[in-house]
Structure formats: C-alpha cells, structure tokens
Write a protein that holds these residues in place. Sequence first.
Motif, mmCIF file in Angstrom:
data_model
loop_
_atom_site.group_PDB
_atom_site.id
_atom_site.type_symbol
_atom_site.label_atom_id
_atom_site.label_comp_id
_atom_site.label_asym_id
_atom_site.label_seq_id
_atom_site.Cartn_x
_atom_site.Cartn_y
_atom_site.Cartn_z
ATOM 1 N N CYS A 106 0.821 -1.222 0.000
ATOM 2 C CA CYS A 106 0.000 0.000 0.000
ATOM 3 C C CYS A 106 0.846 1.260 0.000
ATOM 4 N N ASP A 107 1.962 1.206 0.725
ATOM 5 C CA ASP A 107 2.824 2.389 0.845
ATOM 6 C C ASP A 107 4.230 1.927 1.202
ATOM 7 N N GLY A 108 5.154 2.123 0.287
ATOM 8 C CA GLY A 108 6.529 1.694 0.495
ATOM 9 C C GLY A 108 7.166 2.288 1.739
ATOM 10 N N VAL B 79 9.912 -8.059 -0.402
ATOM 11 C CA VAL B 79 9.484 -6.911 0.390
ATOM 12 C C VAL B 79 10.143 -5.642 -0.146
ATOM 13 N N LEU B 80 11.443 -5.706 -0.398
ATOM 14 C CA LEU B 80 12.169 -4.530 -0.885
ATOM 15 C C LEU B 80 11.708 -4.119 -2.284
ATOM 16 N N THR B 81 11.502 -5.086 -3.161
ATOM 17 C CA THR B 81 11.037 -4.787 -4.521
ATOM 18 C C THR B 81 9.658 -4.147 -4.482
ATOM 19 N N THR B 82 8.775 -4.721 -3.665
ATOM 20 C CA THR B 82 7.424 -4.164 -3.527
ATOM 21 C C THR B 82 7.480 -2.762 -2.951
ATOM 22 N N CYS B 83 8.327 -2.588 -1.976
ATOM 23 C CA CYS B 83 8.492 -1.281 -1.343
ATOM 24 C C CYS B 83 8.882 -0.231 -2.379
ATOM 25 N N LEU B 84 9.861 -0.530 -3.181
ATOM 26 C CA LEU B 84 10.313 0.432 -4.196
ATOM 27 C C LEU B 84 9.251 0.673 -5.267
ATOM 28 N N LEU C 47 14.466 5.622 1.366
ATOM 29 C CA LEU C 47 14.363 4.154 1.435
ATOM 30 C C LEU C 47 15.708 3.496 1.132
ATOM 31 N N ILE C 48 16.445 4.054 0.174
ATOM 32 C CA ILE C 48 17.757 3.502 -0.157
ATOM 33 C C ILE C 48 18.678 3.624 1.066
ATOM 34 N N ALA C 49 18.606 4.739 1.762
ATOM 35 C CA ALA C 49 19.406 4.901 2.988
ATOM 36 C C ALA C 49 19.006 3.878 4.039
#
Length: 183
Positions: free
Chosen positions: A141-143, A159-164, A175-177
């Motif tokens: 819903c929201d990264g 999880v990370l792919t979906t987040c981005l 998010l990268i940080a």
Amino acid sequence: YIRRGPRDVRRRCEQFRDNLAVAKEVLHTVPAALQHFSEEIKSDRECVFIAVKADGRALQHAAMSVKQDREIVLAALRSIAYRSIDRPDLQRELIMREAWDGLREDGSFALTVVREWPCMLHLFSASLRRDRSLVLAAVECDGLALHAAIGDVLRDREVLTTCLSTAKDAQIPGLIALFQMSD
C-alpha cells in the motif's frame, strides 16, 4: 433532550446518565458526551459503537471491556476519514493507543489495519513488525511503511522490490538509505 451548548450537554447527560435510550440519541450527534454517562453506558457496546462511528476520539471515554472489541476500534479508526479534522494519522494513532494493548499483538487485526493505513505498522508489536506477510501487506500500500519493519524482513527481496514499486519518487532516497543501514 439536548439542544443547547456544552454545559447543557453535560447537565442533561448527568441527569440521564443511566438512560440507554437517551444515551443512544445523544451519542449520534454529540459523541464526546459519552464521558458524562454512567459506566454501564460506557460499557454498552451499542452505545460506544454509535459514539465512535460518529467520532472515533470518543473511544477514550469507553470502558476497557469495549476497547478490546476489534469492530469498535476499527469503527473508531474509520470514522476519522469521514471527519474534517487536522492530522488524521495522528488522530488514528491516538485511537490505537486508547485501544486495548492486546490488539497490538493480534496479527489479523494488524493486517486489517495496515491494509487501510500502512503508516500504522509502527504501532504493533515487534514480533508483528518482523512478520513478513504483515510487512509485505503494508508496503504493498505504501513503500514508506518499511520504516516500521524490523529484523530479517528488511533484507527480503520481495518486500524490498514491492516497497520500491509503491514508493513515490521523493521517498526513494530515504528508502535507499534505510536499505543501506539494514546491511
């Protein structure tokens, strides 16, 4: 029964503090009046539901036995969307803090909440914030919900792919940080 200002509300509620019919009528239009009714009214599921559906902030005046009810708490959270108030996320957070602590350990309740308000992931227990399926539901819903996740889930590829994929462009550097800190 109540037609005037706040003083009249208080006086009338105290006058009819044990009257279920009066409480139901009043709470539709003055949900905060729950604070002036008897403990019996504050423990009545239907009365509290009427009040929190009109204004979720009325949950603070309910008896603890009703604050354990998932439907009551969800109604309180959802009512914020229908009211024009400042900082709805803060209001929802305050409602969650009023709710019974056991709900913060309830995985199915958490899943329902983060699907509607992913930014609320941080309010749940550490074990739930480590739960891959819950975190995945939030970041779908929201990264930005990833900020509340902890543990190995921060290194999960899906999880990370979906987040981005769900993050807004302006959120990606933050998010990268976060990803770099989790290494």
